[in-house]
Design an enzyme around this catalytic site. Structure first.
Site, PDB file in Angstrom:
ATOM      1  N   LYS A  44       0.817  -1.225   0.000  1.00  0.00           N
ATOM      2  CA  LYS A  44       0.000   0.000   0.000  1.00  0.00           C
ATOM      3  C   LYS A  44       0.853   1.279   0.000  1.00  0.00           C
ATOM      4  CE  LYS A  44      -3.392  -0.717  -0.609  1.00  0.00           C
ATOM      5  NZ  LYS A  44      -3.829  -1.148  -1.984  1.00  0.00           N
ATOM      6  N   THR A  48       1.152  -0.206  -7.491  1.00  0.00           N
ATOM      7  CA  THR A  48       0.433  -0.237  -8.769  1.00  0.00           C
ATOM      8  C   THR A  48       0.742   1.007  -9.589  1.00  0.00           C
ATOM      9  OG1 THR A  48      -1.327  -1.536  -7.740  1.00  0.00           O
ATOM     10  CG2 THR A  48      -1.878  -0.416  -9.804  1.00  0.00           C
ATOM     11  N   HIS A 107       6.878  -7.306  -2.569  1.00  0.00           N
ATOM     12  CA  HIS A 107       6.775  -6.650  -1.258  1.00  0.00           C
ATOM     13  C   HIS A 107       7.821  -7.211  -0.287  1.00  0.00           C
ATOM     14  CE1 HIS A 107       3.246  -4.467  -2.357  1.00  0.00           C
ATOM     15  NE2 HIS A 107       2.393  -5.475  -2.275  1.00  0.00           N
ATOM     16  N   SER A 137      -4.273   3.088   4.565  1.00  0.00           N
ATOM     17  CA  SER A 137      -4.505   2.391   3.298  1.00  0.00           C
ATOM     18  C   SER A 137      -4.487   0.878   3.494  1.00  0.00           C
ATOM     19  CB  SER A 137      -3.449   2.815   2.271  1.00  0.00           C
ATOM     20  OG  SER A 137      -3.698   2.219   1.022  1.00  0.00           O
ATOM     21  N   VAL A 227      -1.521   8.291 -15.844  1.00  0.00           N
ATOM     22  CA  VAL A 227      -1.298   7.687 -14.523  1.00  0.00           C
ATOM     23  C   VAL A 227      -1.878   8.534 -13.388  1.00  0.00           C
ATOM     24  CG1 VAL A 227       0.778   6.509 -15.340  1.00  0.00           C
ATOM     25  CG2 VAL A 227       1.025   8.702 -14.149  1.00  0.00           C
TER      26      VAL A 227
END
Length: 293
Positions: A44, A48, A107, A137, A227
């Protein structure tokens, strides 16, 4: 889809779930290539977002059809993710990528990175986000994502975050571990979520410099537009709308993408306690974060 929530367990000193450890031998023995690019983050933190920027920088001009037909999580596979009943394992997806370079996300804390990435001198883009927005988040994500452990209420989740009892371990260990590695390994580009929000164009220019790319100013500007958070949220290929493990009745995968949303969640007392704890945990760190811009 009805999925049982997984339990966390201690895995070599880091809290994990089986979705990220069941394929451990193949992850650790993964064969990196010299031109691989890794997006590394604590969950988070803008994974992405940066994955999409890198994908567009490298492939938008040569393969526009791919951009409009292939979900981002297939273009940028999640190395350690293993749920073979539903998805191709991350290591296999990475091996099957036909693109050059391969862009791979992880991650993993720095000490868990497969050694071949260091041996091949791969370029790594690390993205860090301030702890207060990160925990907010993460909380909303865990409420939505059915393959994450049961989140509990906000108060207990916040305490668990402070204690480092999160999937992929302590935020403090993660961001500091990668920061320390950057001082010894020149192929890490360490970015901040807050800087990306403040001036996306500037951060894209920094990425181009790090990666040795030279798109035209017009192309960079088109990518900057593509984006923006609301554009990505409206794009089913980046908002993971086909992901059956997410409960979209609770929240979208892409929720707010803001800096400072923590103010809507922390009580005054929680904020004071968090600040005190943060000061102790980061007292020896040279790493600086902004909690508002």
């Amino acid at each position: 889809m009805d999925l049982p929530r997984p339990e966390m367990f201690d895995f070599h000193g880091v809290h994990m779930t089986h979705y990220f450890t069941d394929n451990w031998e193949k992850v650790q023995n993964f064969k990196a290539r010299p031109n691989d690019i890794v997006v590394a983050t604590y969950p988070k933190s803008g994974t992405t977002w940066v994955s999409y920027i890198l994908d567009l920088l490298h492939f938008r001009q040569t393969d526009a059809e791919r951009e409009n037909t292939v979900p981002l999580d297939e273009r940028v596979p999640f190395l350690e993710f293993f749920m073979p009943s539903l998805y191709t394992p991350g290591t296999e997806m990475a091996d099957m990528l036909s693109t050059t370079p391969r862009i791979i996300k992880t991650h993993l804390p720095v000490q868990f990175m497969p050694k071949s990435f260091w041996e091949q001198s791969c370029r790594i883009v690390y993205v860090a986000r301030n702890a207060k927005d990160n925990v907010v988040s993460y909380f909303h994500f865990d409420c939505t994502e059915k393959i994450q452990p049961e989140p509990g209420d906000w108060k207990s989740f916040l305490q668990r975050f402070k204690d480092g009892k999160m999937v992929f371990g302590s935020w403090y260990d993660h961001v500091c571990g990668w920061w320390e590695k950057k001082q010894m390994y020149s192929n890490i580009h360490y970015m901040f979520f807050e800087d990306l929000v403040e001036d996306t164009g500037r951060e894209i220019r920094g990425l181009c410099s790090f990666l040795g790319l030279s798109p035209s100013e017009d192309e960079r500007e088109k990518i900057r537009g593509a984006v923006q958070f609301d554009v990505m949220k409206a794009n089913p290929l980046t908002n993971l709308e086909d992901d059956t493990t997410l409960d979209f009745s609770i929240s979208q995968f892409m929720r707010k993408g803001k800096v400072g949303d923590w103010k809507n969640h922390f009580t005054v007392a929680q904020n004071e306690q968090f600040d005190e704890h943060y000061k102790q945990m980061m007292k020896n760190a040279t790493l600086q974060f902004r909690t508002e811009i």
